[in-house]
Design an enzyme around this catalytic site. Sequence first.
Site, mmCIF file in Angstrom:
data_model
loop_
_atom_site.group_PDB
_atom_site.id
_atom_site.type_symbol
_atom_site.label_atom_id
_atom_site.label_comp_id
_atom_site.label_asym_id
_atom_site.label_seq_id
_atom_site.Cartn_x
_atom_site.Cartn_y
_atom_site.Cartn_z
ATOM 1 N N ARG A 176 0.848 -1.196 0.000
ATOM 2 C CA ARG A 176 0.000 0.000 0.000
ATOM 3 C C ARG A 176 0.886 1.249 0.000
ATOM 4 O O ARG A 176 0.654 2.209 -0.693
ATOM 5 C CB ARG A 176 -0.897 -0.001 1.233
ATOM 6 C CG ARG A 176 -2.336 -0.327 0.890
ATOM 7 C CD ARG A 176 -3.194 -0.253 2.074
ATOM 8 N NE ARG A 176 -2.512 -0.844 3.232
ATOM 9 C CZ ARG A 176 -3.054 -0.974 4.422
ATOM 10 N NH1 ARG A 176 -4.275 -0.558 4.629
ATOM 11 N NH2 ARG A 176 -2.413 -1.525 5.425
ATOM 12 N N ARG A 236 -2.672 -15.681 4.068
ATOM 13 C CA ARG A 236 -4.038 -16.139 4.352
ATOM 14 C C ARG A 236 -4.644 -16.685 3.069
ATOM 15 O O ARG A 236 -4.498 -16.089 1.990
ATOM 16 C CB ARG A 236 -4.915 -14.984 4.866
ATOM 17 C CG ARG A 236 -4.633 -14.560 6.303
ATOM 18 C CD ARG A 236 -4.986 -15.650 7.329
ATOM 19 N NE ARG A 236 -4.738 -15.249 8.701
ATOM 20 C CZ ARG A 236 -3.630 -15.490 9.401
ATOM 21 N NH1 ARG A 236 -2.634 -16.169 8.838
ATOM 22 N NH2 ARG A 236 -3.498 -15.095 10.653
ATOM 23 N N GLU A 265 -9.773 -23.797 5.823
ATOM 24 C CA GLU A 265 -8.794 -24.655 6.485
ATOM 25 C C GLU A 265 -9.544 -25.480 7.513
ATOM 26 O O GLU A 265 -10.377 -24.903 8.226
ATOM 27 C CB GLU A 265 -7.713 -23.811 7.178
ATOM 28 C CG GLU A 265 -6.814 -23.120 6.160
ATOM 29 C CD GLU A 265 -5.710 -22.271 6.786
ATOM 30 O OE1 GLU A 265 -5.601 -22.238 8.032
ATOM 31 O OE2 GLU A 265 -4.971 -21.637 6.032
ATOM 32 N N HIS A 284 -0.857 -24.972 7.093
ATOM 33 C CA HIS A 284 -0.697 -23.730 7.879
ATOM 34 C C HIS A 284 0.304 -23.937 9.025
ATOM 35 O O HIS A 284 -0.037 -23.790 10.200
ATOM 36 C CB HIS A 284 -2.053 -23.244 8.407
ATOM 37 C CG HIS A 284 -2.046 -21.776 8.743
ATOM 38 N ND1 HIS A 284 -3.152 -20.977 8.645
ATOM 39 C CD2 HIS A 284 -1.059 -20.954 9.193
ATOM 40 C CE1 HIS A 284 -2.858 -19.734 9.011
ATOM 41 N NE2 HIS A 284 -1.576 -19.698 9.354
ATOM 42 N N GLY A 286 3.312 -22.261 9.041
ATOM 43 C CA GLY A 286 4.310 -21.181 8.899
ATOM 44 C C GLY A 286 5.098 -20.898 10.166
ATOM 45 O O GLY A 286 6.322 -20.792 10.139
HETATM 46 C C1 DGY Z 1 -0.309 -15.881 12.401
HETATM 47 O O1 DGY Z 1 0.314 -15.703 13.463
HETATM 48 O O2 DGY Z 1 -1.092 -15.044 11.945
HETATM 49 C C2 DGY Z 1 -0.071 -17.191 11.729
HETATM 50 O O3 DGY Z 1 -0.588 -17.240 10.453
HETATM 51 C C3 DGY Z 1 -0.678 -18.289 12.553
HETATM 52 O O4 DGY Z 1 -2.064 -18.197 12.451
#
Ligand code: DGY
Length: 323
Positions: A176, A236, A265, A284, A286
Amino acid sequence: MKVFVTRILPAAALDLLKAAGLEVKQWTEKRKLTQEELIAHCQDADALLSAGQQINKEFLLASTHLKVIALHSVGFDNTDVDTATELKIPIGNTPGVLSDATADTAFLLMLATSRNAFYMHQQIINGEWGFFEPTANLGIELQGATLGIFGLGKIGLEMAKRCIGAYQMKVIYHNRSRNESAEQELGATYVSFEELLKQSDVISVHTSLTTETEGKFNMEAFKQMKERAIFVNTARGSIHQEEDLTKALQEKVIWGAGLDVTHPEPMAPDNPLLTMPNVCVLPHIGSATVGTRNAMARIAAENIIAGLKGERLPHLVNPEIYG
Ligand code: DGY
């Protein structure tokens, strides 16, 4: 005072809460709480430490007595922050500590997708490791490729550093607003969204989910990308349109996709993306390293303790509550 915790937390975080004299009630069943259960469990709590739950208007209106809600995530798209702000409930999150782990996951997905790695692994399991063919199982190389970061914040910066270090990739980005310190640190160039699509060999998504970014990667976007482009999303699942992505991959509009996030999910096991050679999907994970999850839980606990003392949360999502 009482804290309701929606998942089993690392001991370090529980010890912090207990050392602060708080009574902790943890949800230990291996499923998400329903909305009704969440409301019921919070009735006699002073604070909520929430992992993986939707904090919507209905919940907030039924829980106006809560003095603080600490999220076990950096993302707060599953929380109605506006309503919490109106009700003067501070919301905490866990920024910073998950940048390395999430960037590692994005890098892993980029590399795995470039070599069809998950599919190849599945072929061995299926007994389909055939004879050596010089023209089969070919991937694409990343050396000197252009990395396009959509959302160059802390996680995007770490992903870019990895790509420059490993493959001397050229970095372009779209945000942005410009991130001038990252431009200096990485030699990254700010481009329009259209240029990001056109120029990138790999697009890695690191933005938060907002009304602006929801569904941003749709067929119109995929069609502007290179035929040999890899799309990576560790942010996301709703930022890409899954049906369009599936079609774009089936019709070879782009080369491949690496996803740590999906919508919904969990992803259904019969999802066509899971059987495509050029797609790598993770559930998910990460931030899922021992060190990162401990750090996230500790920050969430610190947010709870501060909130219950009436102090400003160390990591506050809605500073507007203080006027
Ligand atoms: C976050 O911390 O937003 C990660 O994606 C875990 O949901």
